[in-house]
Design a protein around this motif. Structure first.
Motif, PDB file in Angstrom:
ATOM      1  N   GLY A  43       0.814  -1.260  -0.119  1.00 47.15           N
ATOM      2  CA  GLY A  43      -0.219   0.111   0.045  1.00 47.15           C
ATOM      3  C   GLY A  43       0.856   1.265  -0.077  1.00 47.15           C
ATOM      4  N   GLN A  44       0.611   2.039   0.866  1.00 50.95           N
ATOM      5  CA  GLN A  44       1.283   3.443   1.098  1.00 50.95           C
ATOM      6  C   GLN A  44       2.392   3.204   2.032  1.00 50.95           C
ATOM      7  OE1 GLN A  44       1.305   6.707  -0.412  1.00 50.95           O
ATOM      8  NE2 GLN A  44       0.681   5.515  -2.213  1.00 50.95           N
ATOM      9  N   THR A  45       2.596   1.923   2.486  1.00 57.29           N
ATOM     10  CA  THR A  45       3.590   1.790   3.810  1.00 57.29           C
ATOM     11  C   THR A  45       4.838   1.290   3.148  1.00 57.29           C
ATOM     12  OG1 THR A  45       1.597   1.343   5.026  1.00 57.29           O
ATOM     13  CG2 THR A  45       3.785   0.935   6.110  1.00 57.29           C
ATOM     14  N   ARG A  46       6.017   1.511   3.960  1.00 54.44           N
ATOM     15  CA  ARG A  46       7.089   1.073   3.677  1.00 54.44           C
ATOM     16  C   ARG A  46       7.770   0.235   4.871  1.00 54.44           C
ATOM     17  NH1 ARG A  46      10.518   4.950   0.489  1.00 54.44           N
ATOM     18  NH2 ARG A  46      10.352   3.683  -1.118  1.00 54.44           N
ATOM     19  N   GLN A  67      -1.151   5.744  -7.779  1.00 56.60           N
ATOM     20  CA  GLN A  67      -0.427   5.981  -6.446  1.00 56.60           C
ATOM     21  C   GLN A  67       0.713   6.898  -6.846  1.00 56.60           C
ATOM     22  OE1 GLN A  67       1.010   2.495  -4.713  1.00 56.60           O
ATOM     23  NE2 GLN A  67      -1.115   2.136  -3.434  1.00 56.60           N
ATOM     24  N   ILE A 104       9.259   2.339   7.610  1.00 58.25           N
ATOM     25  CA  ILE A 104      10.380   3.410   7.421  1.00 58.25           C
ATOM     26  C   ILE A 104       9.412   4.598   6.916  1.00 58.25           C
ATOM     27  CG2 ILE A 104      12.248   3.932   5.812  1.00 58.25           C
ATOM     28  CD1 ILE A 104      12.862   1.586   7.559  1.00 58.25           C
ATOM     29  N   HIS A 130      -3.378   6.717   5.431  1.00 58.74           N
ATOM     30  CA  HIS A 130      -3.342   5.009   5.528  1.00 58.74           C
ATOM     31  C   HIS A 130      -4.792   4.589   6.509  1.00 58.74           C
ATOM     32  CE1 HIS A 130       0.728   5.296   4.507  1.00 58.74           C
ATOM     33  NE2 HIS A 130       0.981   6.109   5.518  1.00 58.74           N
TER      34      HIS A 130
END
Lengths: 84, 487, 208
Positions: free
Chosen positions: A63-66, B107, B331, C129
């Motif tokens: 998703g948008q998370t690393r 995105q 991160i 999120h």
């Protein structure tokens, strides 16, 4: 009874090369805590995943998370590869 | 009211069964929540270590029964219950998100993506890390803070404030005993406050500024990611780098922060390494300030410290029992931190630090005064003198080690005094620097170790540290003498 | 702000935890450790890096050791503000991802909201999120806790093209929702008004 299934379509993340993209098909680990951690950070089955880097740590983007993870945790994420 | 999430029917059946086991016990937590927590093997409900409590819990709740409910349900859904419950919740969360948000079609890439790539790629990330450490810690904290700022403020105190205080105190109190409490060589103002304000404060301020900058820019998690593999060999995970780097600022604060580490094993190893090998900023600043005039001495000190850090870490990783640590960390995107936030954080940390240390500095001055008065101090110092000679140090260094116990930085500051008066030089300086860095953590850190790790671990760590510091000092002195290194 | 006291009171040892959760033995265990002297206690919860501590600062004017990144906030900070004519105590908790604790700091936050009987839980989430963050909201609601949802960082979300309909979200969850950009103080007044509503309703229900 020991039962192991193996399929080329569903590989543990730690066997994949950097920049591989795929869909998470399962999250499995002997240690329940690791599964909980991944779930709580938003890593679920059915989500799109990109393995950005393998060394010094595995870096994944979901998703948008690393997220940075080690090899043991990476091995618990099973992925159906859809491209590089 | 919000409608409960409906889980797949085998799970709902399991929830009902566990709920009936809980029965009509009065509870602050709803039964359904309790049942869900039990089914997900909530660690604090399941691992009741105390045997009495365990048996009491067993009487109250049939854990074996819950265990079998979990097993049956997992067989029915052929999945882990934790996983299935989370998945159901996640489905609903996704559905709500879909319903209430408009998401972009494509995105967008993260901001500063190229910088992120540079900072985590091993080929570029490790050199960047070394540069950050060199400029951020060595140049900024050590040379600028510990050198330039301290010299200025210390000089000002010595030449302007101390003589003034001595004169004023002498006019108010005719008795030498009282005069010594506030002024002269070991007075509250002339020693305690001078150390706190002129030596410790500038260095710690600079360090906290640096740390807040690293923290707010999002760089810290990237350091964790880079060092994780290395840290696994010493029984830690990349996560531990945060308390360890913070320990370069203040070991006491860092000992508190070890609580964020996952396993007990990792927390013990990190606490040990903080107590033994990580110099706090005031100590680091003074040592870097003193040794930077002799690059060879600095190199020996740094090599010894890194070797001990890795060596002791490696051994501790072998000896301390417990599960191997795993590493995961979100991160966050890199961003340009706001100056305001950095200044606020620095201010808050500094305030905490200063109120934590100032009373101890004053206490140390009072104890030294009382100790001198009663002769106890001289007695301990006399006892320490043979140890100093054994290490090849002048016996004047003994009080420094004694102060070092009150605050590590206090000891380092004492070393600064010894060097400027020409008593400590060359090889002695290196041996003293190494021994003092290794030597026992300050009183405040010891107090926090006790609070966080318990009495047994604290005693074990502290006695090991004292023994190790002096033995290593001895061997280093012998080694340097044999090798005929001159500084 | 007395961190040491907090530390001792909100970190029960594992063996009396069972007692706390099941209410064995002394009933005093469940007394409100934090709310003495004030009528309303509100806990701020949320995962790391959502601007929780910053919001706490805005609400109380107290500066805690603010941290946006995991691993540096470990203590529970406490601060007050007069809202709706009443003294409201706010608690800032260490970051937590889920109601099931993994690290000790998460355990601190979890025990606080489950055992200390806070009057209201403000769950701060990152608008970017939302799905990931709603997991905890759902868990909090499942535990029948009174929740107010703050959807923070809407400014950053807008830049990414993400829009959150706060009314729709409030409707779906049946709880008050405030969208905010805490860094720019956007939405702060609205949040305070919602808390005031809650405080008023709460004190009325006690009075009658």
């Amino acid at each position: 009874m020991v039962y192991q299934s193996f399929s080329v379509d569903y590989s543990p993340l730690n066997y994949l090369g950097a920049k591989t993209q795929g869909v998470i098909t399962a999250i499995r680990n002997k240690d329940d805590k690791i599964v909980k951690k991944l779930l709580s950070m938003g890593v679920h089955t059915g989500m799109h995943i990109t393995l950005e880097q393998r060394f010094p740590s595995f870096v994944i983007k979901v998703g948008q998370t690393r997220i940075a993870i080690d090899k043991n945790i990476a091995s618990s994420i099973k992925v159906r590869v859809i491209g590089r | 009211m919000f409608e409960q999430i409906l889980y797949p029917s085998p799970i709902e059946a399991a929830i009902t069964r566990v709920e009936s086991l809980i029965g009509d016990r009065k509870n602050s937590i709803p039964h359904r929540t309790m049942a869900l927590l039990l089914l997900q093997k909530d660690p604090s409900l399941w691992s009741v270590s105390d045997s009495d409590m365990r048996s009491q819990l067993k009487q109250e709740l049939d854990f074996a029964e819950i265990e079998s409910i979990i097993a049956e349900t997992e067989a029915a859904i052929s999945e882990s219950l934790t996983f299935a419950i989370a998945q159901a919740r996640h489905q609903l969360a996704m559905e709500i998100e879909q319903d209430v948000t408009i998401q972009p079609h494509q995105q967008r890439a993260f901001k500063h993506e190229w910088l992120h790539q540079l900072s985590v790629h091993p080929l570029t990330g490790i050199p960047i890390l070394l540069l950050v450490l060199y400029f951020g810690i060595y140049q900024f904290v050590g040379v600028f803070g510990g050198g330039i700022l301290v010299d200025g403020m210390e000089g000002f105190f010595e030449s302007e404030i101390n003589p003034l205080v001595n004169t004023i105190v002498a006019t108010i109190f005719p008795w030498t005993i009282i005069q010594d409490l506030f002024a002269n060589d070991y007075g509250i103002i002339t020693l305690g406050i001078r150390y706190a304000v002129a030596i410790v404060l500038p260095i710690v301020t600079i360090f906290f500024l640096m740390f807040s900058l690293l923290e707010d820019s999002g760089y810290l998690p990237r350091i964790s990611l880079l060092v994780d593999r290395l840290f696994k060999t010493i029984g830690l995970s990349g996560r531990s780098i945060i308390p360890l780097v913070l320990g370069l600022g203040c070991g006491t604060m860092a000992t508190l922060v070890t609580r964020t580490l996952e396993s007990k094993r990792e927390r013990i190893i990190a606490t040990l390494l903080l107590a033994l090998t990580i110099p706090c900023s005031a100590q680091l600043g003074v040592i870097l300030g003193l040794l930077s005039q002799e690059p060879a001495a600095l190199l020996v000190w740094a090599t010894v410290m890194v070797t001990i850090f890795l060596g002791i870490g490696f051994l501790a990783g072998k000896i301390v029992s417990g599960e191997a640590s795993c590493f995961y960390m979100e991160i966050p995107p890199l961003r340009v931190p706001s100056l305001n936030a950095i200044l606020t954080k620095t201010y808050v940390r500094l305030k905490w630090y200063f109120w934590e240390i100032l009373p101890l500095f004053i206490l140390a001055s009072v104890l030294i005064w009382a100790g001198k008065l009663t002769g106890l101090f001289d007695f301990i110092v006399t006892g320490l003198e043979p140890v100093m000679l054994w290490l090849g140090l002048p016996k004047e260094a003994a009080p420094t080690f004694l102060y070092g116990f009150f605050r590590r930085d206090y000891g380092a500051a004492g070393m600064f005094d010894l060097h400027s008066s020409g008593i400590l030089a060359g090889q002695q300086l290196v041996v003293a620097a190494v021994t003092l860095t290794l030597f026992i953590p300050c009183i405040a850190q010891l107090q926090f170790m006790f609070k966080e790790r318990g009495l047994k671990n604290t005693i074990a760590i502290a006695s090991f540290v004292v023994f190790f510091a002096f033995s290593l000092g001895y061997f280093l002195n012998q080694l340097l003498t044999i090798m005929e290194l001159s500084f | 702000m007395d961190c040491h006291d907090c530390h001792q009171s909100c970190q029960p040892k594992s063996h009396n935890l069972g007692g706390k959760l099941f209410n064995f033995g002394s009933k005093k265990l469940l007394k409100k450790n934090f709310s003495q002297g004030s009528t309303t206690t509100i806990a701020l919860v949320g995962s790391p890096n959502v601007g929780k501590s910053l919001l706490f600062n805005l609400l109380t004017g107290t500066y805690v050791t603010v941290s946006n990144y995991p691993g540096t906030t470990v203590e529970i900070a406490k601060g007050n503000r007069i809202i709706g004519g009443e003294k409201v105590t706010f608690l800032d908790t260490p970051g937590m991802y889920s109601l099931i604790p993994i690290t000790e700091e998460e355990n601190v936050a979890r025990n606080l909201i489950l055992n200390q009987k806070v009057d209201l839980v403000i769950h701060v989430v990152d608008a970017k999120h939302l799905a990931k963050m709603l997991n905890l909201t759902l868990q909090l609601l499942e535990a029948k806790l009174p929740v107010l949802l703050v959807v923070n960082m809407i400014d950053e979300a807008k830049k990414l093209g993400i829009w959150v309909d706060e009314n729709q979200l409030a409707h779906r969850l049946s709880i008050p929702v405030v969208s905010m950009a805490a860094v720019k103080k956007v939405g702060l007044q609205k949040l305070i008004a919602k808390v005031a509503d809650y405080v008023r309703a709460n004190s009325l229900s006690i009075a009658y």
